[in-house]
Design an enzyme around this catalytic site. Structure first.
Site, mmCIF file in Angstrom:
data_model
loop_
_atom_site.group_PDB
_atom_site.id
_atom_site.type_symbol
_atom_site.label_atom_id
_atom_site.label_comp_id
_atom_site.label_asym_id
_atom_site.label_seq_id
_atom_site.Cartn_x
_atom_site.Cartn_y
_atom_site.Cartn_z
ATOM 1 N N CYS A 2 0.836 -1.103 0.023
ATOM 2 C CA CYS A 2 0.018 0.065 -0.106
ATOM 3 C C CYS A 2 0.793 1.312 0.053
ATOM 4 C CB CYS A 2 -1.016 0.049 1.318
ATOM 5 S SG CYS A 2 -2.006 -1.181 1.222
ATOM 6 N N ARG A 27 3.388 0.196 -5.159
ATOM 7 C CA ARG A 27 3.179 -0.489 -3.932
ATOM 8 C C ARG A 27 1.989 -1.049 -3.731
ATOM 9 N NH1 ARG A 27 6.814 1.557 -0.277
ATOM 10 N NH2 ARG A 27 5.340 0.802 1.407
ATOM 11 N N ASN A 102 -0.982 2.074 5.967
ATOM 12 C CA ASN A 102 -0.275 1.032 5.452
ATOM 13 C C ASN A 102 0.410 0.310 6.270
ATOM 14 O OD1 ASN A 102 1.693 -0.329 3.788
ATOM 15 N ND2 ASN A 102 3.231 1.187 3.699
ATOM 16 N N GLU A 485 17.769 -15.958 -10.406
ATOM 17 C CA GLU A 485 17.463 -14.436 -10.629
ATOM 18 C C GLU A 485 16.325 -14.377 -11.991
ATOM 19 O OE1 GLU A 485 16.529 -11.963 -8.837
ATOM 20 O OE2 GLU A 485 16.477 -10.416 -10.260
#
Ligand code: M6R
Length: 612
Positions: A2, A27, A102, A485
């Protein structure tokens, strides 16, 4: 997860809030909302399910909502499905208190129960509504003002929060509180801002305050005041952010991820320049002395996700060059285990955001044992950076795309610098080797740049495999770390199932998944392991796999086995991940784009994982 923003000043708040939320959308992006109040405290709340675009449309880009003080939120759902009802801001029954949050309020059920007994009712499934109504309860019961009400609620709740709260009786003011979730505050020219992250306010001010754990703030157009949990005013100094505002814009690229992939040569060059002075590595700004380095018994690297993959590569490099035993641990596992650490161990925490909840909790646990800690962090002033004994900052600049690229690359560079310096200080390499390793490091940005200039082949290849069901990555040694990765990048933004395997492990189970046409990507940058991995590639090819080989120039015999070969420039083998990862990043990006997805905002993910 958030993102929150707040603004109070002379201008209309809503467009400023929307602009800030756009910078924080990485986010969370399942719903968004804002509350804006006028000079009389009359507050309008608007929420929309879906991306920020929906809120922009609903508010006519903010023009339809009037008032110079407001708070906004972009959500990544934890409690309650993504819906307008669960979207923030949340409000008390009479709109006396309005807030965005958040973090996670762990005891929200218990708080709801308590408040129900006091005749409060709840309209959402969120934990946030509980804290808003708890603040409202204390505000009305004690009648001692916003700071007192928030402080009382802070004592009562468990969990993490960055909270921005407006009170109907205090027009033009925003109250903030924080525990374990990021929040920064800026004030300039009769306007004050708050946000979860720097890019959201960078175009307005470079001078930011970091609000500490269990601290509060009162923002007004005149400035900001900070308070401790007892309600006493405390002094704070601002920190100047050197990132420029343009760094948080797309700058002509289709996506932030592509821009950030292209920024890698510069980010790596900047990070190298911060530590290499006159041809020698200087760690004085990190605070690690030669004596410290000589005394290390073991290194434990703790991180999550891609940062953990950096740790995997670093393990090979540090053990091989500096001959120090290295353990690499997932923070979410490490924090709940009995860890038998010794006084002369060094525990290294790697984190782009510096806010990852598991990594932060692991750091705190290690600090409690009194063991020396070093953080490798990108975000200046973040919690991990502030709490570790020493910090080595990566100079990647703001990274907006959820999938990390340039931060990963700078973390690798920092781990190489540490490995080379440890090796030198501990007498494991001589001056000549030291100088040649540093020269090789300094040449990496140019080699990365060359790779980026030849990306069309990868784009073409990626489009061919956009509909793949499974893709496997295999390699040995450092190449296995690169595979981890490459595989994560691919799966997180293309939604193709993918696994990275240590090539020698394939025949212990995974090889049964290989079917006709399955793409297997072999990474082969290590001379000694080249033949071994080729053999594993042949094994899967004979079971129908289609082979992509990734190697360094010179290893041309790979073309006899692979169906498609990609070369990266030669470098010292320890540093090969820095080059080999680039084609894999590009491949993931182009697969995602070919599938019509948004690589910057993959589903279910958020950039900064501030919850467990
Ligand atoms: O901010 P951190 O480096 O602590 O984040 C850890 C992981 O969440 C992160 O590396 C994640 O795996 C990447 N964004 C994936 O691309």
């Amino acid at each position: 997860m958030c993102g929150i923003v707040g603004f109070t000043g002379k201008r209309q708040a809503a467009p400023i809030l929307l602009d800030g939320l756009a910078k924080l959308e990485y986010r969370g992006y399942d719903s968004a909302g804002m509350a804006v109040s006028d000079e009389n405290g009359k507050t309008e709340v608007v929420k929309a399910k879906g991306r920020l675009r929906a809120l922009e449309e609903k508010t006519d880009n903010g023009l339809a909502v009037k008032g110079c003080c407001g708070i906004g939120h972009t959500r990544w759902a934890t409690h309650g499905e993504p819906s307008e009802e669960n979207a923030h801001p949340h409000v008390s029954d009479d709109m006396s208190v309005v807030a965005v949050h958040n973090g996670i309020i762990e005891n929200y059920q218990e708080i709801k129960e308590k408040l129900r007994k006091k005749n409060y009712s709840f309209y959402s499934q969120t934990d946030t509504e509980a804290i808003v109504k708890l603040i409202d309860y204390y505000y009305k019961k004690y009648n001692a003002g916003p700071v007192d009400a928030i402080a009382k609620a802070m004592v009562r709740v468990r969990g993490s929060y960055a909270l921005a709260v407006m009170f109907k009786d205090y027009p033009g003011e925003i109250y903030a509180a924080r525990k374990d979730s990021p929040m920064i505050i800026g004030t300039e020219n009769g306007e004050s801002y708050l946000a979860s992250d720097v890019p959201a306010i960078l175009k307005h001010t470079r001078n930011v305050y970091y609000i500490g754990n269990l601290e509060m703030a009162r923002l007004s157009p005149e400035g900001v005041e900070f308070y401790n949990i007892d309600g006493d005013i405390i002094e704070k100094k601002y920190v100047e952010i050197i990132w420029d505002a343009e760094a948080a814009e797309k700058g002509g690229f289709a996506h932030f991820m592509l821009k950030e992939i292209h920024e890698q040569p510069k980010a790596v060059a900047d990070t190298l320049a911060s530590a290499v002075k006159d041809g020698r590595i200087d760690l004085s700004s990190v605070g690690l002395t030669d004596e410290d380095m000589k005394g290390i018994g073991q290194i434990i690297i703790v991180a999550c996700g891609s940062s953990y993959h950096v740790g995997m590569a670093a393990q090979y490099v540090i053990e091989d060059l500096a001959h120090i035993p290295v353990r690499v641990e997932l923070a979410s596992e490490f924090r709940y285990r009995t860890n038998l650490l010794k006084d002369n161990d060094l525990v290294v925490f790697i984190s782009q955001s510096g806010e990852t909840a598991d990594t932060l909790a692991a750091l705190r646990a290690v600090k409690e044992q009194g063991i020396n800690t070093l953080a490798i962090v990108n975000v200046v002033g973040s919690s991990i950076a502030r709490e570790a004994d020493n910090v080595f900052y990566t100079l990647a600049g703001p990274e907006i795309a959820v999938a990390t690229t340039k931060a990963y690359s700078t973390q690798l560079i920092v781990s190489y610098l540490l490995a080379v310096q440890l090796a030198m200080v501990r007498g494991e390499i001589d001056e000549e080797r030291y100088s040649s390793l540093i020269a090789e490091l300094m040449s990496l940005p140019e080699k990365m740049q060359k790779l980026l200039e030849n990306k069309e082949r990868i784009q073409w290849f990626a489009a061919k495999f956009a509909n793949a069901k499974d893709i496997f990555f295999i390699g040995r040694g450092i190449d296995y770390a690169i595979c981890l990765e490459g595989s994560l990048k691919l799966k997180e933004i293309s939604y193709i199932h993918s696994e990275a395997y240590a090539a020698g492990e394939l025949k212990h189970g995974t090889i049964s998944l290989i079917e006709e046409g399955t793409l297997v990507v072999g990474v082969l940058t290590q001379k000694e392991l080249f033949e071994k991995t080729i053999s594993n590639m042949v094994e899967v090819k004979s079971r129908g796999a289609y082979l992509m080989g990734l190697t360094t120039y010179g290893h041309y015999s790979l073309e006899d086995t692979a169906d498609f070969t990609v070369y990266v420039p030669q470098t010292d083998e320890h540093f090969a991940p820095s080059l080999a990862v680039i084609p894999l990043q590009l491949m993931s990006y182009y697969v995602s784009v070919a599938k019509g997805l948004d690589p910057d905002k993959p589903r279910n993910l958020a950039k900064s994982v501030t919850v467990e």
